[in-house]
Motif scaffolding. Sequence first.
Motif, PDB file in Angstrom:
ATOM      1  N   UNK A 146      77.725 -15.632 -55.751  1.00  0.00           N
ATOM      2  CA  UNK A 146      77.041 -16.887 -56.644  1.00  0.00           C
ATOM      3  C   UNK A 146      76.090 -17.704 -56.118  1.00  0.00           C
ATOM      4  N   UNK A 147      76.477 -18.153 -54.738  1.00  0.00           N
ATOM      5  CA  UNK A 147      75.641 -19.190 -54.039  1.00  0.00           C
ATOM      6  C   UNK A 147      74.526 -18.748 -53.158  1.00  0.00           C
ATOM      7  N   UNK A 148      75.237 -17.692 -52.281  1.00  0.00           N
ATOM      8  CA  UNK A 148      74.402 -17.029 -51.148  1.00  0.00           C
ATOM      9  C   UNK A 148      73.512 -16.065 -51.645  1.00  0.00           C
ATOM     10  N   UNK A 149      72.136 -15.856 -51.624  1.00  0.00           N
ATOM     11  CA  UNK A 149      71.397 -15.011 -52.242  1.00  0.00           C
ATOM     12  C   UNK A 149      71.390 -13.442 -51.736  1.00  0.00           C
ATOM     13  N   UNK A 150      71.631 -13.719 -50.347  1.00  0.00           N
ATOM     14  CA  UNK A 150      71.654 -12.511 -49.434  1.00  0.00           C
ATOM     15  C   UNK A 150      73.256 -11.678 -49.297  1.00  0.00           C
ATOM     16  N   UNK A 151      74.128 -12.269 -50.251  1.00  0.00           N
ATOM     17  CA  UNK A 151      75.409 -11.641 -49.980  1.00  0.00           C
ATOM     18  C   UNK A 151      75.670 -10.929 -51.000  1.00  0.00           C
ATOM     19  N   UNK A 152      76.032  -9.698 -51.190  1.00  0.00           N
ATOM     20  CA  UNK A 152      75.889  -8.741 -52.100  1.00  0.00           C
ATOM     21  C   UNK A 152      77.596  -8.256 -52.085  1.00  0.00           C
ATOM     22  N   UNK A 153      78.097  -8.040 -53.029  1.00  0.00           N
ATOM     23  CA  UNK A 153      79.440  -7.545 -53.224  1.00  0.00           C
ATOM     24  C   UNK A 153      79.717  -6.045 -53.662  1.00  0.00           C
ATOM     25  N   UNK A 154      80.192  -5.191 -52.448  1.00  0.00           N
ATOM     26  CA  UNK A 154      79.959  -3.804 -52.660  1.00  0.00           C
ATOM     27  C   UNK A 154      81.502  -3.196 -52.874  1.00  0.00           C
ATOM     28  N   UNK A 155      81.562  -2.030 -53.139  1.00  0.00           N
ATOM     29  CA  UNK A 155      83.050  -1.283 -53.323  1.00  0.00           C
ATOM     30  C   UNK A 155      83.910  -1.635 -52.072  1.00  0.00           C
ATOM     31  N   UNK A 156      83.164  -1.242 -50.866  1.00  0.00           N
ATOM     32  CA  UNK A 156      84.079  -1.526 -49.595  1.00  0.00           C
ATOM     33  C   UNK A 156      84.710  -2.889 -49.319  1.00  0.00           C
ATOM     34  N   UNK A 157      83.595  -3.956 -49.739  1.00  0.00           N
ATOM     35  CA  UNK A 157      84.062  -5.204 -49.376  1.00  0.00           C
ATOM     36  C   UNK A 157      85.001  -5.612 -50.283  1.00  0.00           C
ATOM     37  N   UNK A 158      85.153  -5.226 -51.694  1.00  0.00           N
ATOM     38  CA  UNK A 158      86.105  -5.230 -52.532  1.00  0.00           C
ATOM     39  C   UNK A 158      87.414  -4.814 -52.033  1.00  0.00           C
TER      40      UNK A 158
END
Length: 250
Positions: free
Chosen positions: A118-130
């Motif tokens: 939500x806060x960091x523009x360059x932070x993306x949630x992908x399947x592996x992170x989840x």
Amino acid sequence: MKQINQPIVISYIFIFLLALIWGVNFLFIKIAVLEISPVNNVFLRLILASTILYFYMRFTGNRLELSINYLFFYFVIGALGNAIPFFLISTAEINIDAGIAGVLMSPMPLITLALSAIILRDEKINFLKSISFMTAFLGLLILFGFENLNQLGGDNKIEFYSQIAALVGACSYALNAVISKLVPKINFISLATGVTIAATLLMLPFSIFYQPFWLESYSSPTVVSLLSLIHISEPTRQEAISYAVFCLKK
């Protein structure tokens, strides 16, 4: 041969050290709050930790950055990462077990992941992170034990509100972890020192006017717990967080 990014490797070692120290904290906090108030438990930890970090900072030839921008981050991170969660967890552990407090801290990585997106523009949630975070969360639940999980909710309102306080403390830690990544480039020792001093100043009025620390009684177990929290945990924890953030921002 591909070279290993040494700062990144060391930062993960510091994060592992942080997790190890963090777990021990709950036990010492539980011992301390049996005798002294949560306000003074937090204040005494912070003021002695600030002293240790300050002299360590000067010994290593570093200094505090005192511009308005850095002062803002010192106090925001000091509140979200120290004063607020320390107080909430200490207050909660008056009525709940240390193990329950540990369980309630375990959602923090998942909350951090959500806030980062939500806060960091360059932070993306992908399947592996989840999958990674869900696996880590399940591991924490197994580590702390399902018997402790059965106690969630409590038998009375005070116990329930105490559990909520600990969970809010976890959210505060998570928000702090995200905001820490927005700090402008700074030496990690100076950042740790500035944050701890700022947190100490935030707690100072409460420890003087609300619950004067000199009126508390301190038994040997309480003193040992406070010293353990201060000398083993607090400076190392601050330095570990600051250094990990410093390296992971690269």
